[in-house]
Enzyme design. Structure first.
Site, PDB file in Angstrom:
ATOM      1  N   ASP A 176      46.397  33.347  44.066  1.00 49.41           N
ATOM      2  CA  ASP A 176      47.604  33.967  44.585  1.00 49.41           C
ATOM      3  C   ASP A 176      47.759  33.645  46.068  1.00 49.41           C
ATOM      4  O   ASP A 176      46.789  33.313  46.765  1.00 49.41           O
ATOM      5  CB  ASP A 176      47.550  35.487  44.405  1.00 49.41           C
ATOM      6  CG  ASP A 176      47.656  35.905  42.940  1.00 49.41           C
ATOM      7  OD1 ASP A 176      48.095  35.066  42.130  1.00 49.41           O
ATOM      8  OD2 ASP A 176      47.289  37.058  42.632  1.00 49.41           O
ATOM      9  N   TYR A 181      34.221  36.006  42.744  1.00 44.35           N
ATOM     10  CA  TYR A 181      35.167  36.586  43.699  1.00 44.35           C
ATOM     11  C   TYR A 181      34.447  37.587  44.593  1.00 44.35           C
ATOM     12  O   TYR A 181      33.480  38.241  44.179  1.00 44.35           O
ATOM     13  CB  TYR A 181      36.290  37.324  42.968  1.00 44.35           C
ATOM     14  CG  TYR A 181      37.121  36.472  42.051  1.00 44.35           C
ATOM     15  CD1 TYR A 181      38.341  35.935  42.471  1.00 44.35           C
ATOM     16  CD2 TYR A 181      36.708  36.210  40.738  1.00 44.35           C
ATOM     17  CE1 TYR A 181      39.117  35.163  41.621  1.00 44.35           C
ATOM     18  CE2 TYR A 181      37.482  35.438  39.884  1.00 44.35           C
ATOM     19  CZ  TYR A 181      38.682  34.918  40.332  1.00 44.35           C
ATOM     20  OH  TYR A 181      39.439  34.156  39.481  1.00 44.35           O
ATOM     21  N   TYR A 229      42.397  38.313  35.341  1.00 48.98           N
ATOM     22  CA  TYR A 229      43.218  38.915  36.392  1.00 48.98           C
ATOM     23  C   TYR A 229      42.348  39.927  37.144  1.00 48.98           C
ATOM     24  O   TYR A 229      42.135  41.058  36.690  1.00 48.98           O
ATOM     25  CB  TYR A 229      44.442  39.595  35.792  1.00 48.98           C
ATOM     26  CG  TYR A 229      45.447  38.643  35.191  1.00 48.98           C
ATOM     27  CD1 TYR A 229      46.300  37.889  36.007  1.00 48.98           C
ATOM     28  CD2 TYR A 229      45.552  38.478  33.817  1.00 48.98           C
ATOM     29  CE1 TYR A 229      47.229  37.011  35.466  1.00 48.98           C
ATOM     30  CE2 TYR A 229      46.488  37.597  33.266  1.00 48.98           C
ATOM     31  CZ  TYR A 229      47.317  36.870  34.090  1.00 48.98           C
ATOM     32  OH  TYR A 229      48.241  35.998  33.548  1.00 48.98           O
TER      33      TYR A 229
END
Length: 383
Positions: free
Chosen positions: A203, A270, A341
């Site tokens: 993103d 992440y 996600y």
């Protein structure tokens, strides 16, 4: 940035787009009569132009383009089959191929499978057109800013003209990684359009760190193929300072590698700063760690429902760790399967993702900052 058309006025050329759509034989030269649906008598071999009549134009093309392999094609005006056209034009193709390969272009070879340059001859007019194969360059990038996108974020709603939705800019981001890397490579290759292909994307508000994300830049109609990759990477990084960078060496790639990186299913690690609406439970770190090994069901998130199919996706969580900062925040390290996600894995997205951090902690949480720390995938050119 449009593709160069300097050597195509004599042919009706159908450009079918980047590597994921273009395959063998593209661009396609369509005979005028066939395009109109008409029928014209097939030209006989004795009516072909003499090799010496088209040779000067072919040699001029050889001066303009850099290539190691080539293939000559002859366009026969008429509605005959491809095989019939090929047979009729064979004497001219063979004569020119032998003349060029053996005497005039030493070091360049005829290649029937993947020529770097195709030379199209119009048998009726003697016109000659060059159709260079695309150039593919692979590497890895890091995205250091939360204000640029991975690829150009065009506003299709207004056609890029500008409107209130996109603040009259025609796009939604202050540039992109694709532009910062693709444009200098396009210029160095003296090519037409370029296409930026990534092994996924993050993103706009997410950084890509660590060893970077694999990418391929595809350059249409390049005039130069031997590029100074090391110098170009240094120049790109100097110009894109604090925004993005080429991480590691640039390497030659292929069209098949574009498909490979787009279908890559490597896990990603992440790092996120997570904040809670209320104080965290005393055993917050243990509860976050308990997500390790979980299989998550994710309905299409609310934020992307306008552009993603309504599906339930299952993803595996390989690792989940928390470092508590204070009563309402912690650093979350999570390794998950491709396509997870992560923002919704934290918030729960109103129950559309289960399990989630919100469910595990019993406290509503959201991600304040998110970084991709690693893409666990080895690109084809890295072997």
């Amino acid at each position: 940035m449009g593709p160069d058309e300097g050597h195509r006025p004599e042919l009706r050329v159908r450009d079918v787009g980047p590597a994921r759509h273009r395959r063998r034989g593209d661009p396609v030269a369509v005979p005028e009569a066939a395009a109109r649906g008409g029928r014209v008598s097939m030209m006989r071999p004795e009516q072909l132009p003499a090799p010496e009549d088209v040779l000067p134009r072919i040699l001029a093309i050889g001066e303009e383009y850099e290539f190691a392999s080539f293939l000559i094609g002859v366009r026969m005006e008429g509605a005959g089959s491809h095989e019939e056209c090929s047979r009729a034009g064979r004497p001219l193709k063979e004569a020119l191929g032998a003349m060029l390969e053996r005497r005039l272009w030493p070091g360049r070879t005829v290649d029937f499978r993947r020529p770097e340059l195709q030379i199209h001859i119009d048998a009726a007019t003697g016109a000659v057109a060059a159709v260079p194969a695309p150039l593919f360059i692979g590497g890895r990038y890091v995205k250091l800013a939360r204000t640029i996108s991975s690829t150009h974020w065009h506003h299709f709603g207004c056609g890029g003209r500008g409107c209130p939705v996109c603040s009259f800019r025609g796009h939604f981001a202050e540039g992109s990684v694709g532009e910062l890397i693709g444009r200098p490579l396009q210029a160095a290759a003296d090519g037409g359009k370029y296409y930026f292909h990534g092994a996924g994307r993050e993103d706009i508000d997410v950084r890509m760190l660590g060893t970077g994300r694999p990418f391929i830049v595809e350059i249409a109609a390049p005039r130069r193929r031997s590029l100074p990759y090391e110098r170009l990477a240094a120049e790109i990084n100097a110009a894109a300072r604090n925004l993005a960078a080429v991480a590691g060496p640039l390497r030659p790639a292929t069209a098949a590698m574009v498909t490979a990186i787009k279908e890559a299913a490597g896990e990603k690690t992440y790092l996120a700063t997570v904040t809670a609406a209320r104080p965290l439970p005393a055993d917050a770190a243990a509860r976050v760690g308990a997500l390790t090994g979980a299989v998550v069901a994710q309905e299409t998130p609310h934020r992307v429902r306008h552009r993603r199919a309504e599906l339930v996706r299952t993803r595996a969580i390989a690792e989940s760790f928390a470092t508590v900062l204070d009563a309402r925040s912690f650093i979350w390290q999570v390794r998950a399967g491709a396509g997870t996600y992560i923002k919704e894995l934290a918030s729960g997205d109103g129950g559309r993702t289960r399990p989630s951090l919100t469910e595990a902690l019993g406290v509503p949480v959201v991600i304040a900052d998110l970084d991709v720390a690693a893409v666990h995938y080895r690109a084809p050119w890295e072997y």
